[in-house]
Write a protein that holds these residues in place. Structure first.
Motif, PDB file in Angstrom:
ATOM      1  N   GLU A  26      26.720   5.530 -41.694  1.00 19.68           N
ATOM      2  CA  GLU A  26      26.243   6.644 -42.846  1.00 19.68           C
ATOM      3  C   GLU A  26      26.980   6.181 -43.984  1.00 19.68           C
ATOM      4  OE1 GLU A  26      24.428   8.578 -41.757  1.00 19.68           O
ATOM      5  OE2 GLU A  26      24.591   8.995 -39.586  1.00 19.68           O
ATOM      6  N   LEU A  27      26.410   6.756 -45.094  1.00 15.81           N
ATOM      7  CA  LEU A  27      26.843   6.690 -46.456  1.00 15.81           C
ATOM      8  C   LEU A  27      28.113   7.766 -46.608  1.00 15.81           C
ATOM      9  CD1 LEU A  27      23.852   6.129 -48.680  1.00 15.81           C
ATOM     10  CD2 LEU A  27      25.496   4.596 -48.414  1.00 15.81           C
ATOM     11  N   LYS A  31      31.768   5.094 -50.472  1.00 16.72           N
ATOM     12  CA  LYS A  31      30.837   4.007 -50.470  1.00 16.72           C
ATOM     13  C   LYS A  31      29.465   4.393 -51.377  1.00 16.72           C
ATOM     14  CE  LYS A  31      31.020   2.090 -45.734  1.00 16.72           C
ATOM     15  NZ  LYS A  31      30.573   2.449 -44.138  1.00 16.72           N
ATOM     16  N   ARG A  32      29.250   5.751 -51.574  1.00 17.17           N
ATOM     17  CA  ARG A  32      28.379   6.073 -52.670  1.00 17.17           C
ATOM     18  C   ARG A  32      28.987   5.809 -54.123  1.00 17.17           C
ATOM     19  NH1 ARG A  32      24.290   9.350 -51.387  1.00 17.17           N
ATOM     20  NH2 ARG A  32      24.087  10.335 -49.236  1.00 17.17           N
ATOM     21  N   LEU A  35      28.912   2.133 -54.858  1.00 21.93           N
ATOM     22  CA  LEU A  35      27.649   1.464 -55.031  1.00 21.93           C
ATOM     23  C   LEU A  35      27.049   2.274 -56.090  1.00 21.93           C
ATOM     24  CD1 LEU A  35      26.377   1.350 -51.387  1.00 21.93           C
ATOM     25  CD2 LEU A  35      26.778  -0.606 -52.850  1.00 21.93           C
ATOM     26  N   PHE A  45      23.820   2.956 -44.744  1.00 19.20           N
ATOM     27  CA  PHE A  45      24.370   1.732 -45.286  1.00 19.20           C
ATOM     28  C   PHE A  45      24.037   0.676 -44.360  1.00 19.20           C
ATOM     29  CE2 PHE A  45      28.164  -0.735 -45.964  1.00 19.20           C
ATOM     30  CZ  PHE A  45      28.038  -1.275 -47.539  1.00 19.20           C
ATOM     31  N   GLU A  47      25.891  -2.214 -42.467  1.00 18.87           N
ATOM     32  CA  GLU A  47      27.084  -2.421 -42.235  1.00 18.87           C
ATOM     33  C   GLU A  47      27.422  -4.062 -42.121  1.00 18.87           C
ATOM     34  OE1 GLU A  47      31.643  -1.473 -41.630  1.00 18.87           O
ATOM     35  OE2 GLU A  47      29.625  -0.176 -42.214  1.00 18.87           O
ATOM     36  N   SER A  63      25.471  -4.548 -46.995  1.00 17.41           N
ATOM     37  CA  SER A  63      25.592  -3.592 -48.418  1.00 17.41           C
ATOM     38  C   SER A  63      24.317  -3.031 -48.889  1.00 17.41           C
ATOM     39  CB  SER A  63      26.603  -4.054 -49.301  1.00 17.41           C
ATOM     40  OG  SER A  63      25.806  -5.255 -50.117  1.00 17.41           O
ATOM     41  N   ASP A  64      23.195  -3.279 -48.135  1.00 14.02           N
ATOM     42  CA  ASP A  64      21.935  -2.770 -48.735  1.00 14.02           C
ATOM     43  C   ASP A  64      22.032  -1.387 -48.199  1.00 14.02           C
ATOM     44  OD1 ASP A  64      20.894  -5.041 -50.062  1.00 14.02           O
ATOM     45  OD2 ASP A  64      19.517  -5.342 -48.356  1.00 14.02           O
ATOM     46  N   VAL A  65      21.211  -0.466 -48.785  1.00 16.32           N
ATOM     47  CA  VAL A  65      21.206   1.044 -48.412  1.00 16.32           C
ATOM     48  C   VAL A  65      19.693   1.063 -48.271  1.00 16.32           C
ATOM     49  CG1 VAL A  65      21.370   3.352 -49.265  1.00 16.32           C
ATOM     50  CG2 VAL A  65      23.090   1.833 -49.823  1.00 16.32           C
ATOM     51  N   ARG A  99      19.086  -1.908 -53.733  1.00 17.35           N
ATOM     52  CA  ARG A  99      20.055  -3.271 -53.686  1.00 17.35           C
ATOM     53  C   ARG A  99      20.617  -3.341 -55.143  1.00 17.35           C
ATOM     54  NH1 ARG A  99      17.561  -8.373 -51.594  1.00 17.35           N
ATOM     55  NH2 ARG A  99      17.936  -7.406 -49.421  1.00 17.35           N
ATOM     56  N   LEU A 206      34.367  -1.893 -52.522  1.00 17.19           N
ATOM     57  CA  LEU A 206      33.971  -2.187 -50.939  1.00 17.19           C
ATOM     58  C   LEU A 206      34.668  -3.457 -50.552  1.00 17.19           C
ATOM     59  CD1 LEU A 206      30.270  -1.457 -50.850  1.00 17.19           C
ATOM     60  CD2 LEU A 206      32.067  -0.412 -49.415  1.00 17.19           C
TER      61      LEU A 206
END
Length: 224
Positions: A26-27, A31-32, A35, A45, A47, A63-65, A99, A206
């Motif tokens: 989860e984000l 992390k939000r 990013l 997210f 991982e 690290s892509d969402v 990204r 991160l």
């Protein structure tokens, strides 16, 4: 999906579902922030991405969402897993990811999980180094590292985490750090360069690491 499961059980005696080869989480708020994502942006997210899997071969990156599966928004990890599980091995899947602030569409051909196994690698040496954000590190060839059965082949070994520091409760001795912010960590020189550049930043950062040097990579966000 229930009918498909029954059909597979009747025809082949087991259920075969599409395999992507990544770990979704989860984000969380840090992390939000790290990013630069808006609080309203939905997604999950990435991982980690396992090597030589459909996710890896299709261009998905740690690290892509992920914000869409086959053109439909993704709300959380459970939603994502259910959407992927609807596909059989060999079927196509399209993901839309965020990204570096841009939307990227990626196409994948799903595999069968049974075709994949985890392969460990042997540690390669790095060099010792200083403390940053309460984290003290040493090389993968240090006495501490040699006493551990570390499976990753690059990074720096966490030897101590200061109490009440930004990393306290998030990292622990024995973890192996392989990325900080957008910088890959393959040696202490990399550690010094990246942490020196970041300095005493007040922004969330991160960190990609392996718990006790094993298994799949993880991410944690820390902030001063």
């Amino acid at each position: 999906m229930a009918k498909d499961v029954v059909d597979q059980l009747l025809s082949q005696g087991y259920v075969s579902r599409g395999y992507l080869g990544m770990v979704p989480t989860e984000l969380d708020p840090l992390k939000r922030e790290a990013l630069g994502l808006d609080k309203k942006e939905q997604g999950i997210f990435v991982e980690s991405v396992q090597k030589d899997t459909p996710a890896d071969e299709g261009g998905l990156r740690a690290s892509d969402v992920i914000v869409e599966v086959d053109g439909q928004p993704v709300s959380d990890v459970t939603d994502f897993r259910l959407r992927v599980a609807r596909h059989k091995p060999g079927e196509k899947l399209t993901l839309t990811v965020l990204r570096k602030g841009k939307r990227v569409k990626l196409d994948f051909t799903l595999a069968d999980r049974a075709d994949y196994v985890t392969v460990a690698s042997n540690g390669q040496p790095a060099v010792g180094g200083p403390e940053w954000m309460g984290i003290r590190v040493a090389s993968l060839s240090s006495p501490q590292a040699r006493r551990m059965e570390i499976e990753v082949d690059h990074g720096v070994l966490v030897t101590d985490v200061a109490t009440d520091s930004p990393a306290d409760g998030k990292l622990q001795p024995g973890d192996v750090i392989v990325r900080v912010d957008d910088g890959d960590i393959t040696s202490i020189s990399d550690w010094q360069e990246v942490t020196g550049r970041l300095g005493d930043t007040d922004k969330a950062v991160l960190i990609m690491f392996y718990r006790q040097g094993k298994g799949s990579s993880r991410f944690v966000a820390i902030k001063k």
